[in-house]
Design an enzyme around this catalytic site. Structure first.
Site, mmCIF file in Angstrom:
data_model
loop_
_atom_site.group_PDB
_atom_site.id
_atom_site.type_symbol
_atom_site.label_atom_id
_atom_site.label_comp_id
_atom_site.label_asym_id
_atom_site.label_seq_id
_atom_site.Cartn_x
_atom_site.Cartn_y
_atom_site.Cartn_z
ATOM 1 N N ASP A 36 13.208 2.825 1.393
ATOM 2 C CA ASP A 36 11.776 3.028 1.642
ATOM 3 C C ASP A 36 11.361 4.374 1.069
ATOM 4 O O ASP A 36 12.185 5.267 0.875
ATOM 5 C CB ASP A 36 11.466 2.987 3.149
ATOM 6 C CG ASP A 36 10.031 2.539 3.434
ATOM 7 O OD1 ASP A 36 9.837 1.375 3.827
ATOM 8 O OD2 ASP A 36 9.104 3.358 3.243
ATOM 9 N N TYR A 180 -5.165 -6.026 -5.087
ATOM 10 C CA TYR A 180 -4.142 -6.680 -4.272
ATOM 11 C C TYR A 180 -3.910 -8.125 -4.727
ATOM 12 O O TYR A 180 -2.777 -8.536 -4.957
ATOM 13 C CB TYR A 180 -4.546 -6.640 -2.792
ATOM 14 C CG TYR A 180 -3.443 -7.103 -1.857
ATOM 15 C CD1 TYR A 180 -2.388 -6.262 -1.545
ATOM 16 C CD2 TYR A 180 -3.454 -8.380 -1.295
ATOM 17 C CE1 TYR A 180 -1.367 -6.681 -0.686
ATOM 18 C CE2 TYR A 180 -2.447 -8.796 -0.442
ATOM 19 C CZ TYR A 180 -1.406 -7.944 -0.141
ATOM 20 O OH TYR A 180 -0.392 -8.357 0.694
ATOM 21 N N LYS A 184 -0.469 -9.611 -6.432
ATOM 22 C CA LYS A 184 0.339 -10.637 -5.773
ATOM 23 C C LYS A 184 0.463 -11.901 -6.621
ATOM 24 O O LYS A 184 1.500 -12.565 -6.617
ATOM 25 C CB LYS A 184 -0.235 -10.953 -4.389
ATOM 26 C CG LYS A 184 -0.090 -9.799 -3.397
ATOM 27 C CD LYS A 184 1.374 -9.403 -3.201
ATOM 28 C CE LYS A 184 1.557 -8.309 -2.173
ATOM 29 N NZ LYS A 184 2.947 -7.946 -1.916
ATOM 30 N N THR A 215 1.227 -6.591 11.244
ATOM 31 C CA THR A 215 1.893 -5.333 10.888
ATOM 32 C C THR A 215 0.788 -4.271 10.757
ATOM 33 O O THR A 215 -0.396 -4.588 10.866
ATOM 34 C CB THR A 215 2.627 -5.424 9.534
ATOM 35 O OG1 THR A 215 1.649 -5.545 8.493
ATOM 36 C CG2 THR A 215 3.580 -6.600 9.471
#
Ligand code: NAD
Length: 276
Positions: A36, A180, A184, A215
């Site tokens: 990460d 985005y 994707k 999330t």
């Protein structure tokens, strides 16, 4: 113990879908490298796994850096001797996204809500640098991780599995902002391309295209005005967001031998979003 004896690398393993996947994989016997850009989060995931009796190690990796991705793969080889599975869960919803910085995300989302009334402004106000930042993490990051990890996988000749994290936004333009959805859909095409290139090496490459999962990335949705929120949930036949474990279970299936005839496929754990 569906991943017993396997070594798995999970990018974006510090939070959300990546963390749930790393933990699930470790519980199924894998030794996991948690990568990460936020070291504390990666370390925390790694500790959680160790506390549950699993094996994990963490490494710093900014998804957009080729060097970091190579260091990540080298770390996996030095620590555990192989790479069998890669999951690319590092990703951002918007430029400057920092997982867990709810104040910044709320500011961004509040601005974005103005586009509900003036949709053309989403195009007219878009800055190229912002577009590129999101593409860099989501698309370049997936490519670089796949490149770095596929090299030792091909060389070892033992096959393996790569699982990319796309989104329903790979196929539906309403499922996110311009950068985005573009990133994707490109991840999904990249997944199919890699599947064809790596099939002769016995490496399966599949994508997960999650719907809305609970999330940090989606927590701002609750800020929508009530009528919009009702409309949002009415697009999901199951009437709720998913939970990270539901994506981790999908990743587990695709990474395991149970998915031995799957490659170049995308699975949509989305509560029925794509039934229209
Ligand atoms: N949550 C959803 O509803 C949903 C739906 C579809 C797809 N996704 C995708 O799933 C992936 C994970 O998102 P999430 O919902 O778990 O969000 P999250 O914020 O909980 O986790 C994202 C993780 O990626 C890490 N990350 C961000 N930029 C990075 C970089 N440059 N290098 C390395 N790591 C980086 C973050 O630090 C964090 O640990 C993303 O690609 C996201 O687009 C999420």
């Amino acid at each position: 113990m569906r991943l017993e004896g396997k070594v798995a690398v999970v990018t974006g393993g510090g939070n959300g879908l990546g963390r749930a996947t790393a933990r699930r994989f470790a519980a199924e016997g894998a030794r996991v490298v948690v990568a990460d850009v936020i070291d504390d989060l990666a370390e925390e995931t790694s500790h959680m796994i160790a506390e549950s009796g699993g094996k994990a190690s963490f490494v710093h990796c900014d998804a957009v850096s080729a060097n970091d991705n190579h260091r990540m793969a080298a770390h996996a080889l030095e620590t555990y001797g192989a790479i069998d599975v890669l999951v690319t869960a590092a990703g951002v919803s918007h430029p400057g996204y920092k997982s867990g910085d709810q104040e910044a995300s709320t500011k961004w989302f509040t601005k974005r809500m103005e586009y509900l009334e003036q949709p053309a402004n989403e195009l007219l106000e878009l800055e190229l640098d912002d577009f590129r930042q999101v593409m860099a993490v989501n698309l370049d990051g997936t490519l670089l991780a796949a490149q770095a990890c596929a090299a030792p996988m091909v060389e070892a000749g033992n096959g393996g599995a790569i699982v990319t994290i796309a989104s329903i936004a790979a196929k539906h333009p309403d499922a996110g902002p311009i950068p985005y959805v573009c990133s994707k859909s490109a991840v999904w095409m990249l997944t199919k391309k890699l599947a064809r290139l790596l099939a002769p090496s016995g490496i399966r490459v599949n994508a997960i295209g999650p719907g809305y999962i609970d999330t940090h990335m989606t927590s701002m949705i609750e800020l929508l005005p009530e009528d919009r929120l009702t409309q949002f949930f009415s697009n999901i036949p199951m009437g709720r967001k998913g939970v990270p474990d539901e994506i981790a279970n999908t990743a587990l299936f695709l990474a395991s031998d149970e998915a031995s005839y799957f490659t170049g496929e995308i699975l949509h754990p989305d509560g029925g979003y794509f039934t229209e």
